[in-house]
Write a protein that holds these residues in place. Structure first.
Motif, PDB file in Angstrom:
ATOM      1  N   GLY A 217       0.831  -1.196   0.000  1.00 43.49           N
ATOM      2  CA  GLY A 217       0.000   0.000   0.000  1.00 43.49           C
ATOM      3  C   GLY A 217       0.867   1.247   0.000  1.00 43.49           C
TER       4      GLY A 217
ATOM      5  N   PRO B 269      -5.810   2.874  -0.190  1.00 38.35           N
ATOM      6  CA  PRO B 269      -6.033   2.764   1.257  1.00 38.35           C
ATOM      7  C   PRO B 269      -7.436   3.153   1.696  1.00 38.35           C
TER       8      PRO B 269
ATOM      9  N   THR C 294     -11.890  -1.214   0.118  1.00 37.70           N
ATOM     10  CA  THR C 294     -10.558  -1.752   0.348  1.00 37.70           C
ATOM     11  C   THR C 294     -10.537  -2.619   1.597  1.00 37.70           C
TER      12      THR C 294
ATOM     13  N   ASN D 238      -4.805  -0.770   3.904  1.00 34.21           N
ATOM     14  CA  ASN D 238      -3.548  -0.361   3.285  1.00 34.21           C
ATOM     15  C   ASN D 238      -2.431  -1.382   3.480  1.00 34.21           C
TER      16      ASN D 238
END
Length: 324
Positions: free
Chosen positions: A30, A202, A212, A215
């Motif tokens: 990430g 993220p 998502t 991250n």
């Protein structure tokens, strides 16, 4: 552009072979403070990923997973990248890696990249008894399943791109969510069983939708990770759901920059259509049994793509000619 229209633009999806851009390798991280180093799995015999190994062919690194004591499952285009005599399989179990030469290669009979992109390598020596032998996924394939990915590509941050090269001694891990299950990803008329996911940043959602998974977890594969596993954690254990075989920009004319917003995916190796072949290719020693992987609904955007007949694999012959 609305999200629905953006999804429909995926009809121009360009699928690129992971192993066919050998100078760019990655299992991506990430944004900072996440890093390639943070994604590296310890080279310990006790790691749950100890049965994920590097396949080395003429100096190039690919990935594979142990599915029987003497057999490794990988991508068909990896199995076709060189003679068995030119291949070795490396497991990083401690400071001193365990290595075996490859005795023979079995490629799925109807392999035609990107379709049925599977191969099984027979090792000259069985893996150590402490190495995990992973069964195939025994649950039902469906969108929304969380994948656990592992491979030997390089890495970099998702907002920057690749900054670290591949290394047969460095295995990285991450995760993603299945956004689509499809029978076709071009207009060739061929069919297989594909899974597709997007590489979210993220925060927010990617081109295929869905939030998502964080991250420090969300990832994307690229060259060097070809042939590596996409696991599902099922009943507390890792099971092989699929084999990673491709990446793609999410829009027509996009480039494979390995940044947030790209798509990745591969072959659902646990699909029943591969069961008989896998049993034969492993001489009946397969670590787990395939089960009905189901026919979960394909998301509306994927159905629109398939119905349009415009989802294409651009320049398949040109790209194939670049195989190492």
């Amino acid at each position: 552009m609305t999200r629905a229209r953006y999804r429909l633009s995926l009809c121009a999806l360009y699928i690129a072979a992971l192993a066919w851009t050998a100078d760019v390798n990655a299992l991506m991280a990430g944004v900072a403070p996440d890093s390639p180093a943070a994604r590296a799995d310890p080279n310990l015999a006790t790691s749950e990923f100890a049965g994920v190994g590097a396949i080395v062919i003429g100096g190039n690194t690919y990935s594979g997973v142990v599915i029987a004591p003497q057999y490794v499952l990988t991508a068909g285009h990896v199995g076709a990248a060189g003679a068995a005599s030119a291949m070795s399989f490396v497991l990083n179990l401690s400071a001193s890696p365990w290595t075996s030469r490859v005795e023979s290669v079995s490629i799925y009979p109807t392999y035609s990249f990107p379709y049925d992109d599977l191969a099984v390598l027979k090792l000259s020596t069985p893996v150590p008894v402490t190495v995990p032998v992973y069964p195939l996924f025994t649950g039902t394939a469906a969108t929304g399943l969380q994948l656990v990915l592992a491979g030997y590509g390089g890495s970099g941050n998702g907002d920057v791109g690749v900054t670290v090269g591949s290394n047969s001694a460095v295995k990285r891990t991450g995760g993603n969510i299945i956004d689509a299950l499809q029978a076709a990803i071009d207009s060739s008329g061929l069919q297989s069983r594909f899974f597709v996911y997007d590489f979210d940043g993220p925060t927010g959602t990617g081109p295929a939708g869905g939030a998502t998974i964080g991250n420090s977890v969300e990832t994307l594969v690229a060259p060097g990770d070809s042939g590596g596993p996409s696991f599902v954690r099922y009943a507390g254990h890792l099971q092989v759901f699929g084999i990673n075989t491709f990446v793609s920009p999410a829009v027509s004319g996009g480039t494979n920059d390995y940044k947030f917003g790209m798509l990745g995916g591969g072959i659902v190796a646990s699909d029943p259509r591969f069961s008989t072949w896998l049993q034969g290719a492993t001489n009946g020693t397969l670590g787990g049994n395939s089960s009905d992987s189901g026919n979960a609904p394909v998301p509306a955007w994927a159905l629109a793509i398939l119905a349009s007949g415009l989802l294409i694999f651009s320049n398949r012959r040109r790209v194939a000619d670049r195989a190492p």
